[in-house]
Motif scaffolding. Structure first.
Motif, short mmCIF file in Angstrom:
data_model
loop_
_atom_site.label_atom_id
_atom_site.label_comp_id
_atom_site.label_asym_id
_atom_site.label_seq_id
_atom_site.Cartn_x
_atom_site.Cartn_y
_atom_site.Cartn_z
N LYS A 154 9.68 -1.66 6.46
CA LYS A 154 9.69 -1.01 5.18
C LYS A 154 9.75 0.45 5.24
N ASP A 155 9.40 1.25 6.25
CA ASP A 155 9.46 2.57 6.32
C ASP A 155 10.75 2.94 6.83
N ASP A 156 11.61 2.18 7.33
CA ASP A 156 13.08 2.40 7.52
C ASP A 156 14.03 1.91 6.26
N THR A 157 13.53 1.48 5.34
CA THR A 157 14.08 0.81 4.12
C THR A 157 14.17 1.94 2.89
N ARG B 156 -13.97 8.57 5.76
CA ARG B 156 -13.08 7.11 5.37
C ARG B 156 -13.20 5.99 5.95
N SER B 157 -13.46 4.78 5.45
CA SER B 157 -13.64 3.70 6.42
C SER B 157 -12.02 3.46 6.92
N PRO B 158 -12.30 3.17 8.53
CA PRO B 158 -11.09 2.99 8.85
C PRO B 158 -10.22 1.92 8.34
N ASP B 159 -10.70 0.90 7.84
CA ASP B 159 -9.99 -0.12 7.22
C ASP B 159 -9.57 0.29 5.81
N CYS B 160 -9.86 1.38 5.31
CA CYS B 160 -9.47 1.72 3.98
C CYS B 160 -8.34 2.84 3.96
N VAL B 161 -7.33 2.56 3.80
CA VAL B 161 -6.22 3.10 4.21
C VAL B 161 -5.29 4.01 2.81
N PRO B 162 -5.10 5.10 2.72
CA PRO B 162 -4.53 5.62 1.53
C PRO B 162 -2.99 5.55 1.90
N ILE B 163 -1.93 5.15 0.65
CA ILE B 163 -0.64 4.99 1.04
C ILE B 163 -0.15 5.69 -0.35
N ALA B 164 0.69 6.77 0.11
CA ALA B 164 1.01 7.73 -0.98
C ALA B 164 2.66 6.85 -1.46
N GLY B 165 2.94 6.75 -3.03
CA GLY B 165 4.18 6.18 -3.38
C GLY B 165 5.06 7.32 -3.99
N ALA B 166 6.21 6.99 -4.53
CA ALA B 166 6.96 8.09 -5.04
C ALA B 166 6.19 8.73 -6.48
N THR B 167 5.54 8.08 -7.33
CA THR B 167 4.73 8.60 -8.14
C THR B 167 3.28 8.09 -8.14
N ASN C 269 9.26 4.68 -0.15
CA ASN C 269 8.45 5.35 -0.94
C ASN C 269 7.69 4.53 -2.08
N CYS C 270 7.51 3.24 -1.59
CA CYS C 270 6.60 2.39 -2.57
C CYS C 270 5.32 2.28 -2.34
N GLU C 271 4.15 2.47 -3.21
CA GLU C 271 2.87 2.30 -2.62
C GLU C 271 2.74 0.83 -2.36
N LYS D 17 9.79 4.53 -8.66
CA LYS D 17 9.75 5.78 -9.24
C LYS D 17 9.52 6.00 -10.64
N LYS D 18 9.34 4.88 -11.31
CA LYS D 18 8.70 4.69 -12.67
C LYS D 18 7.36 4.05 -12.68
N SER D 19 6.85 3.39 -11.45
CA SER D 19 6.02 2.61 -11.47
C SER D 19 5.81 1.66 -12.49
#
Lengths: 65, 341
Positions: free
Chosen positions: B294-297, B7-18, B302-304, B334-336
């Protein structure tokens, strides 16, 4: 895998599986493409901030002209 | 030599709530994908055989093959000799910004009790490079516009934007002159009788001139966050790892000349004076909101979209731990769904 299939089926952006990789919406109309270009192009990046200063303008109103 | 899929280092997967998103920081794009796919590419090396073992079955394998093809087609992954893999560096998450402040919002009316030019020069001296000047109710005239333009001649400021109330005289003047000052990136006239948006590009400079029927009567009308404002780039991504992307290194002055983190906030840090601005912005009390990442909010964590969003809503902290917003976001992770979607 059942969960994966459910996710794809439930999300309107992710149907069918092959088209689930939803690229940033091609913004319709001149205004949206301008907005997209304004905030995302490298040209803008050269001279301005890497982020918007505020979200004061409701672009959806401009779009519905 | 065996080739591995990396995976390219500047391509970052971020998980969200849904659902999740892959941020292509280099190309300033993002792709929405299911969270299950985020898990598959969370590691640096893509282990396709492990995918097949995890999800056995012909239909599943077709989906996984499609996903792999997508990653290759969009160049989110790359083939790499096994011996070179250790040399592919991960993205360093450090972020810093020179200057005590970086961007500024100025709420200004014709009756405002402070000197606009004095504030701009003081703010630029301590690092501000991007300005937004807003006027809600005053009918600024041609001279006012010239006054604003003149503040940025021979200055270190890199860009400024203007939002003012529509009037025919200002409309004509702004439309003609916006291209004359390459630092002026946009002029938006609100409360106009029509909608218009003109985009021009001269060399490497580009400007937007717009008139909108939207009425902006005060700072509380200025939260219009939408998918149009999402912006993927490495600077914003790195900044969001450590800081609040709206408040960080921002100073605002309201119509009454009071220094604030945001002009919609009730609390202020005193009246503007050229001698005190630096002391205010370097105080820990003023900078407290800068560190509300954001990670503390709550909800945002949990938002993508959390690392591409600049969110001006008011926040507060409970028990020196998590941060909370006082008002709901236009997007529900949560509802996207975006508001009105």
């Amino acid at each position: 895998m059942e969960k994966l299939k459910q996710t794809i089926q439930q999300n309107k952006f992710l149907l069918p599986a092959l088209s689930c990789f939803w690229e940033v919406k091609k913004l319709p109309g001149d205004t949206k493409s301008v907005v997209s270009k304004y905030y995302n192009t490298s040209k803008f990046r050269v001279h301005a901030a890497h982020k918007v200063i505020s979200t004061s303008v409701d672009f959806s109103i401009l779009l519905n002209k | 030599m065996k080739k591995l899929l990396i995976r390219s280092p500047d391509c970052v997967p971020i998980a969200g709530a849904t659902r999740g998103a892959i941020y292509d920081l280099g190309r300033r794009k993002y792709y929405i994908i299911p969270n299950e796919f985020i898990e598959l590419i969370s590691e640096k090396t893509i282990n396709y055989d492990a995918w097949l073992q995890k999800y056995p079955g012909t239909e599943e394998h077709q989906t996984l093959s499609s996903f792999r093809d997508f990653l290759i087609q969009k160049e989110l992954v790359l083939f790499c000799s096994e011996d070179l893999v250790p040399h592919i560096m991960e993205l360093r998450m450090n972020y810093d910004n020179p200057g005590h402040i970086f961007n500024t919002i100025i709420d200004f009316e014709s009756w405002s009790p402070y000197n606009l030019g004095q504030f701009i020069s003081t703010a630029s001296e301590i690092g501000a490079r991007h300005f937004l000047i807003r006027s809600y109710n005053s009918h600024l005239n041609e001279q006012d516009l010239d006054l604003i333009y003149n503040q940025f001649i021979d200055s270190p400021v890199r860009s400024f934007e203007i939002i003012a109330k529509y009037n025919p005289v200002l409309y004509q003047k702004a439309k003609v002159t916006i291209g004359d000052n390459p630092r002026c990136k946009s002029i938006v006239l609100h409360s106009a009788p029509f909608n218009e948006c003109i985009h021009s590009e001269k060399g490497i400079a580009m400007e937007i001139f717009a008139a909108t029927t939207q009425s902006i009567t005060g700072p509380n009308d200025c939260y219009n966050n939408s998918i149009d404002y999402m912006n993927v780039n490495v600077e914003l991504f790195l900044e969001a790892q450590q800081f609040h992307t709206y408040y960080y290194k921002k100073v605002c002055i309201d119509q009454n000349g009071l220094i604030k983190n945001c002009t919609s906030h009730g609390n202020d840090f005193g009246r503007f004076s050229p001698d005190t601005l630096l002391a205010v912005v370097t105080s820990s009390r003023f900078q407290k909101l800068w560190f509300a990442k954001k990670d503390d909010t709550e909800i945002c964590r949990n938002c993508e979209f959390k690392y591409m969003c600049v969110d001006s809503r008011e926040i507060f902290q409970k028990d020196n731990t998590s941060w909370f917003h006082k008002s709901p976001c236009n997007y529900d992770p949560k509802k996207s769904l975006w508001k009105d979607e």
